[in-house]
Design an enzyme around this catalytic site. Structure first.
Site, PDB file in Angstrom:
ATOM      1  N   ASN A  42     -23.646  12.860 -32.907  1.00 27.11           N
ATOM      2  CA  ASN A  42     -23.075  12.655 -31.575  1.00 27.11           C
ATOM      3  C   ASN A  42     -22.160  11.426 -31.644  1.00 27.11           C
ATOM      4  O   ASN A  42     -22.644  10.302 -31.755  1.00 27.11           O
ATOM      5  CB  ASN A  42     -24.232  12.435 -30.578  1.00 27.11           C
ATOM      6  N   TRP A  43     -20.850  11.676 -31.565  1.00 30.98           N
ATOM      7  CA  TRP A  43     -19.895  10.581 -31.745  1.00 30.98           C
ATOM      8  C   TRP A  43     -19.724   9.745 -30.478  1.00 30.98           C
ATOM      9  O   TRP A  43     -19.030   8.725 -30.505  1.00 30.98           O
ATOM     10  CB  TRP A  43     -18.536  11.135 -32.209  1.00 30.98           C
ATOM     11  N   LYS A  44     -20.305  10.174 -29.386  1.00 31.94           N
ATOM     12  CA  LYS A  44     -20.218   9.434 -28.104  1.00 31.94           C
ATOM     13  C   LYS A  44     -18.753   9.089 -27.803  1.00 31.94           C
ATOM     14  O   LYS A  44     -17.873   9.892 -28.087  1.00 31.94           O
ATOM     15  CB  LYS A  44     -21.131   8.201 -28.145  1.00 31.94           C
ATOM     16  N   HIS A  73     -28.194  13.861 -21.966  1.00 40.99           N
ATOM     17  CA  HIS A  73     -28.366  12.672 -22.816  1.00 40.99           C
ATOM     18  C   HIS A  73     -28.770  11.494 -21.929  1.00 40.99           C
ATOM     19  O   HIS A  73     -28.325  11.387 -20.787  1.00 40.99           O
ATOM     20  CB  HIS A  73     -27.066  12.370 -23.563  1.00 40.99           C
ATOM     21  N   GLU A  92     -27.813   8.581 -21.814  1.00 41.66           N
ATOM     22  CA  GLU A  92     -26.672   7.799 -21.294  1.00 41.66           C
ATOM     23  C   GLU A  92     -26.043   8.496 -20.086  1.00 41.66           C
ATOM     24  O   GLU A  92     -25.567   7.838 -19.159  1.00 41.66           O
ATOM     25  CB  GLU A  92     -25.648   7.589 -22.429  1.00 41.66           C
ATOM     26  N   GLU A 118     -35.355  11.706 -27.790  1.00 43.06           N
ATOM     27  CA  GLU A 118     -34.682  10.444 -28.071  1.00 43.06           C
ATOM     28  C   GLU A 118     -35.312   9.341 -27.211  1.00 43.06           C
ATOM     29  O   GLU A 118     -34.924   9.163 -26.046  1.00 43.06           O
ATOM     30  CB  GLU A 118     -33.195  10.545 -27.739  1.00 43.06           C
ATOM     31  N   GLY A 174     -29.539   3.188 -30.396  1.00 48.25           N
ATOM     32  CA  GLY A 174     -28.566   2.128 -30.629  1.00 48.25           C
ATOM     33  C   GLY A 174     -29.183   0.742 -30.797  1.00 48.25           C
ATOM     34  O   GLY A 174     -28.477  -0.263 -30.761  1.00 48.25           O
ATOM     35  N   SER A 192     -31.617   5.629 -33.619  1.00 51.84           N
ATOM     36  CA  SER A 192     -31.497   4.774 -34.809  1.00 51.84           C
ATOM     37  C   SER A 192     -31.899   5.480 -36.105  1.00 51.84           C
ATOM     38  O   SER A 192     -32.536   4.870 -36.974  1.00 51.84           O
ATOM     39  CB  SER A 192     -32.288   3.476 -34.623  1.00 51.84           C
ATOM     40  N   GLY A 205     -26.436   9.044 -33.673  1.00 52.38           N
ATOM     41  CA  GLY A 205     -25.306   8.372 -33.035  1.00 52.38           C
ATOM     42  C   GLY A 205     -24.554   7.537 -34.057  1.00 52.38           C
ATOM     43  O   GLY A 205     -23.755   8.040 -34.842  1.00 52.38           O
ATOM     44  N   GLY A 206     -24.842   6.236 -34.081  1.00 56.33           N
ATOM     45  CA  GLY A 206     -24.109   5.284 -34.918  1.00 56.33           C
ATOM     46  C   GLY A 206     -23.872   5.721 -36.362  1.00 56.33           C
ATOM     47  O   GLY A 206     -22.750   5.627 -36.865  1.00 56.33           O
TER      48      GLY A 206
HETATM   49  P1  13P Z   1     -28.146   6.041 -32.395  1.00 53.15           P
HETATM   50  O1  13P Z   1     -28.352   6.873 -33.638  1.00 53.15           O
HETATM   51  O2  13P Z   1     -26.890   5.219 -32.439  1.00 53.15           O
HETATM   52  O3  13P Z   1     -29.368   5.256 -32.053  1.00 53.15           O
HETATM   53  O4  13P Z   1     -27.912   7.066 -31.173  1.00 53.15           O
HETATM   54  C1  13P Z   1     -28.814   8.097 -30.963  1.00 53.15           C
HETATM   55  C2  13P Z   1     -28.268   9.001 -29.922  1.00 53.15           C
HETATM   56  O5  13P Z   1     -28.215   8.646 -28.755  1.00 53.15           O
HETATM   57  C3  13P Z   1     -27.783  10.320 -30.343  1.00 53.15           C
HETATM   58  O6  13P Z   1     -27.530  11.144 -29.263  1.00 53.15           O
END
Ligand code: 13P
Length: 261
Positions: A13-15, A99, A101, A171, A177, A217, A238-239
């Site tokens: 997920n590149w956000k 999600h 967020e 999650e 993050g 993470s 994510g990251g």
């Molecule tokens: P991180 O891997 O950056 O913690 O993000 C997880 C995430 O929210 C994937 O949707």
């Protein structure tokens, strides 16, 4: 599409990262790094504006495409929204729904998640439904209550046949993050609970049809031990999905973990 075929499922997920040319570049590097290798289901999830271009980059590869959000209506006066069929038209097979967020900053509730899940399934797409508790909820022993509520409300009305088209991503919000990952045992406990909840809802064994991902993470160094757990079928990243090297390394770790299950 038969989603559950004994392979780990790894989604990036590149956000809100990468413009169009950067997205193409990253997709190309991931394509080279994975080089049509079998053994994992790989999905990348760039921002909306990059979807069509990234789709072209992914031709002749096994990598699939997803979107980060969706609206439940097909068309109409809804400025700024994108419909399930538009996402499909852009070349996606998957879409993230709910999600944390989006729940935190953009007002997604379990009721909205439910509308989105139904619309997405009707369009022939697979929703990746995100659930998970806050740190406060975990510390107050409310994790299972939160997860149960998110599943029963978010997937209300989903039947036995549809459950195999739905992907759940657990999650924990405190792990997103932050560099703080759930331990494999902590995650597995919730994954097992999620699977039991799903089975109670639809009345069938889901061990060979419902994919439950862990997110929060995930890095090359912890992917193996998490994905080796019985009810963890892969990861939503994510990251570490923003660099081809770390994303590809996680895919390799996931494949190793599946071999040892
Ligand atoms: P991180 O891997 O950056 O913690 O993000 C997880 C995430 O929210 C994937 O949707």
């Amino acid at each position: 599409m038969n989603l559950f075929n004994k392979k780990p499922f790894i989604a990036g997920n590149w956000k809100l990262h990468k413009n169009i040319s950067e997205s193409i570049q990253l997709a190309k590097s991931i394509k080279q790094g994975t080089n049509k290798k079998e053994g994992a289901e790989i999905v990348i999830i760039p921002p909306y504006v990059s979807l069509s271009e990234v789709k072209k980059t992914l031709l002749k590869s096994n990598i699939l495409l997803g979107a980060q959000n969706v609206f439940w209506e097909e068309s109409g006066a809804y400025t700024g929204e994108i419909s399930p069929s538009m996402i499909k038209d852009a070349g996606c097979d998957f879409v993230i729904v709910g999600h944390s967020e989006r729940r935190q900053y953009f007002g997604d509730t379990d009721e909205r998640v439910n509308k989105k899940v139904k619309a997405v399934l009707s369009a022939g797409l697979h929703p990746i439904v995100c659930i998970g508790e806050t740190l406060e909820e975990r510390e107050n022993n409310k994790t299972m209550d939160k997860v149960r509520a998110q599943i029963t409300k978010g997937l209300k009305g989903i039947n036995q046949d549809q459950i195999s088209d739905v992907i759940i991503a657990y999650e924990p919000i405190w792990a997103i993050g932050t560099g703080r990952t759930a331990t494999p045992k902590q995650a597995e406990k919730v994954h097992e609970f999620i699977r039991n909840q799903l089975e109670e809802m639809v009345g069938k064994d889901t061990s060979s049809c419902a994919i439950i991902l862990y997110g929060g993470s995930v890095k090359p160094k912890n992917a193996f031990s998490l994905i080796k757990e019985k009810n963890i079928n892969g990861a939503l990243i994510g990251g570490a999905s923003l660099e081809a090297d770390s994303f590809v390394e996680i895919i390799e770790e996931a494949k190793k973990a599946y071999k040892e299950k």
